[in-house]
Design a protein around this motif. Structure first.
Motif, mmCIF file in Angstrom:
data_model
loop_
_atom_site.group_PDB
_atom_site.id
_atom_site.type_symbol
_atom_site.label_atom_id
_atom_site.label_comp_id
_atom_site.label_asym_id
_atom_site.label_seq_id
_atom_site.Cartn_x
_atom_site.Cartn_y
_atom_site.Cartn_z
ATOM 1 N N TRP A 1 -3.921 0.831 11.703
ATOM 2 C CA TRP A 1 -3.269 -0.454 11.956
ATOM 3 C C TRP A 1 -3.355 -1.367 10.731
ATOM 4 C CZ3 TRP A 1 -4.191 -2.322 17.677
ATOM 5 C CH2 TRP A 1 -3.818 -1.294 18.544
ATOM 6 N N GLY A 2 -4.467 -1.324 10.034
ATOM 7 C CA GLY A 2 -4.586 -2.133 8.812
ATOM 8 C C GLY A 2 -3.595 -1.703 7.752
ATOM 9 N N SER A 3 -3.461 -0.400 7.569
ATOM 10 C CA SER A 3 -2.493 0.113 6.606
ATOM 11 C C SER A 3 -1.073 -0.260 7.007
ATOM 12 C CB SER A 3 -2.629 1.631 6.500
ATOM 13 O OG SER A 3 -1.632 2.182 5.654
ATOM 14 N N ALA A 4 -0.776 -0.190 8.304
ATOM 15 C CA ALA A 4 0.557 -0.550 8.786
ATOM 16 C C ALA A 4 0.863 -2.017 8.497
ATOM 17 C CB ALA A 4 0.666 -0.269 10.281
ATOM 18 N N ALA A 5 -0.112 -2.897 8.729
ATOM 19 C CA ALA A 5 0.108 -4.325 8.493
ATOM 20 C C ALA A 5 0.360 -4.606 7.019
ATOM 21 C CB ALA A 5 -1.097 -5.125 8.996
ATOM 22 N N VAL A 6 -0.419 -3.979 6.154
ATOM 23 C CA VAL A 6 -0.247 -4.205 4.714
ATOM 24 C C VAL A 6 1.107 -3.679 4.252
ATOM 25 C CG1 VAL A 6 -1.111 -3.549 2.440
ATOM 26 C CG2 VAL A 6 -2.716 -4.229 4.231
ATOM 27 N N THR A 7 1.473 -2.481 4.715
ATOM 28 C CA THR A 7 2.751 -1.893 4.309
ATOM 29 C C THR A 7 3.922 -2.738 4.781
ATOM 30 O OG1 THR A 7 1.783 0.323 4.407
ATOM 31 C CG2 THR A 7 4.187 0.173 4.452
ATOM 32 N N ALA A 8 3.874 -3.178 6.035
ATOM 33 C CA ALA A 8 4.969 -3.982 6.577
ATOM 34 C C ALA A 8 5.101 -5.302 5.819
ATOM 35 C CB ALA A 8 4.732 -4.245 8.058
ATOM 36 N N ALA A 9 3.980 -5.951 5.552
ATOM 37 C CA ALA A 9 4.028 -7.227 4.842
ATOM 38 C C ALA A 9 4.581 -7.051 3.428
ATOM 39 C CB ALA A 9 2.630 -7.846 4.794
ATOM 40 N N ALA A 10 4.156 -5.975 2.756
ATOM 41 C CA ALA A 10 4.624 -5.746 1.383
ATOM 42 C C ALA A 10 6.118 -5.453 1.348
ATOM 43 C CB ALA A 10 3.846 -4.580 0.765
ATOM 44 N N LEU A 11 6.593 -4.630 2.285
ATOM 45 C CA LEU A 11 8.018 -4.289 2.284
ATOM 46 C C LEU A 11 8.868 -5.491 2.675
ATOM 47 C CD1 LEU A 11 10.198 -2.201 1.904
ATOM 48 C CD2 LEU A 11 9.844 -1.449 4.258
ATOM 49 N N LEU A 12 8.429 -6.262 3.670
ATOM 50 C CA LEU A 12 9.175 -7.459 4.056
ATOM 51 C C LEU A 12 9.264 -8.448 2.903
ATOM 52 C CD1 LEU A 12 7.938 -8.167 7.697
ATOM 53 C CD2 LEU A 12 10.262 -7.596 6.992
#
Length: 452
Positions: free
Chosen positions: A245-256
């Motif tokens: 979940w932490g990796s997902a949050a970081v990836t989503a924030a970076a791509l957005l």
């Protein structure tokens, strides 16, 4: 199908699954202590022989046969797409008209503005722009080529997951996708499903790096079409969940942040969601179609927001009911997550399939390409011996076939509400509803209502 028995029984994946062997000299005592074979359960899906004697084993079976079936079926799908005259025809129009139109807007650095057909998260723009990586092809040719590549990646990933197990997940994908005819080649749902499949397979890893990779892939998928976020629902509590979940949050924030930096109106799709009505292929749409055929509902069909929807009295009420059912499904999933006590390697995939099924059957829209998601998730489930979703996967196969019968073959009958159109939609949606309820029950009993 004839099953050939290996004279040397395979080792059990869990030593606790089999009783310890008695010494060879025990003789009669050993025979007396040998447990009797399990009684029939009344369902072939609950039988211990289902995974080892049904369909084809990828790990011990002919990989060349799998590759051959993939080539033959994909060539057939491609030929159907090139002709594109089956039923109402025009399946490929969405690519060379709509997707290409959006592609030109992305080339000017903006997401579609005031376009009611653009209802997707900003990551979808990356998929729409991806054919630009093959400039020697037309947009349509490049899109189809990349879709076939994503399809091949899914097949290879499932085959590798099947390699040391007696399962048939790869076969479900290879043989199930053509049941939708040529539709998968003209939608970007195969690419989205590829991200979800790879995420679930990565989450099966025992390493923190695998969990982080799974979380990142799930986030990429969610930014393309939301539902891949549900692949994280069944991650085991503790470090696995924190890593994923932490990796997902970081990836989503970076791509957005990246998309917002380079493109304008990246979140404009949110304005188009609230106005959606009841699409004719949804469960609510089927209820309205039956009511109209019975003469107790006077509504009509209109093309709105990129789909055919029902318009008339009580439509808004049914829409609100669908939203309420979606909320209740989310509450049930949250309750499952809190109360689940038993996790296996199959639990993340099983939970993802249940979640997507529940949100599909309660949705105001059930497009035929949604079956691509469900087939991909079912295929991942069936790469594990521990899955409880085998009967659900079996229900999804005829549902996929009926979906292609509804669109494009009998779509005019579905629009007109004739007996064949009503029959196809009623049976397809009944299968999806049965699959959703069965999947939820089996997930709950396998992970919550387990014996102490």
């Amino acid at each position: 199908m004839t099953t050939h028995r290996d004279p040397t029984p395979p080792p059990s994946p869990d030593p606790g699954d089999q009783p310890p062997s008695a010494p060879a000299e025990a003789g009669p005592a050993r025979a007396a202590c040998t447990p009797a074979p399990p009684a029939l359960t009344g369902s072939p899906f609950d039988s211990d022989t289902f995974t080892s004697a049904t369909f084809v084993s990828v790990g011990n079976g002919p990989l060349l046969s799998l590759a051959g079936v993939w080539v033959v079926t994909r060539v057939g799908m491609l030929l159907l797409l090139l002709r594109d005259t089956l039923g109402v025809g025009g399946v490929g129009r969405e690519v060379y008209v709509l997707y290409q139109h959006w592609y030109r807007q992305f080339a000017h650095g903006t997401f579609p503005v005031n376009d009611v057909t653009w209802q997707y998260p900003p990551g979808a723009g990356l998929v729409i722009m991806s054919p630009g990586a093959l400039p020697w092809l037309t947009y349509f040719q490049a899109f189809v080529a990349l879709t076939l590549l994503a399809d091949a990646v899914v097949t290879l990933a499932l085959t590798r997951a099947d390699s040391d197990r007696v399962t048939h997940g790869a076969w479900v994908w290879v043989c199930g996708l053509p049941l939708l005819l040529h539709l998968p080649l003209a939608r970007y749902d195969v690419q989205t499903t590829a991200l979800a499949v790879l995420a679930l397979l990565a989450l099966r890893s025992r390493s923190a790096a695998g969990h982080r990779l799974g979380g990142a892939l799930a986030a990429l998928g969610a930014l393309v079409k939301v539902w891949p976020a549900l692949t994280l629902l069944g991650t085991p509590r503790g470090r696995s969940t924190r890593d994923a979940w932490g990796s997902a949050a970081v990836t989503a924030a970076a791509l957005l942040a990246t998309l917002a930096l380079f493109f304008s109106h990246s979140l404009g799709f949110l304005r188009q969601q609230g106005s959606r009505g009841i699409q004719i292929e949804s469960l609510g749409g089927t209820a309205l179609a039956l009511a109209r055929a019975a003469g107790i509902w006077p509504g009509t069909v209109q093309y709105r927001y990129g789909a055919f929807e029902y318009v008339g009295p009580y439509v808004s009420s049914i829409g609100r009911l669908a939203l309420l059912l979606t909320v209740l499904a989310c509450v049930w999933l949250l309750m499952w997550r809190i109360r689940a006590r038993a996790w296996t390697e199959a639990t993340p995939a099983d939970a993802a399939l249940v979640a997507v099924l529940l949100l599909t059957v309660t949705s105001r829209v059930i497009s035929p390409q949604y079956m691509i998601w469900l087939l991909g998730l079912a295929a991942v489930c069936l790469t594990s011996r521990r899955t409880v979703m085998r009967p659900v996967a079996v229900l999804l196969l005829p549902a996929a076939a009926l979906s292609s019968l509804a669109y494009p073959i009998l779509y005019e009958d579905v629009l007109a509400g004739t007996l064949p159109g009503l029959g196809v939609m009623a049976v397809r949606n009944a299968l999806l509803l049965a699959a959703a309820l069965l999947a939820a029950r089996r997930l709950w009993t396998s992970s919550v209502a387990v014996e102490e």
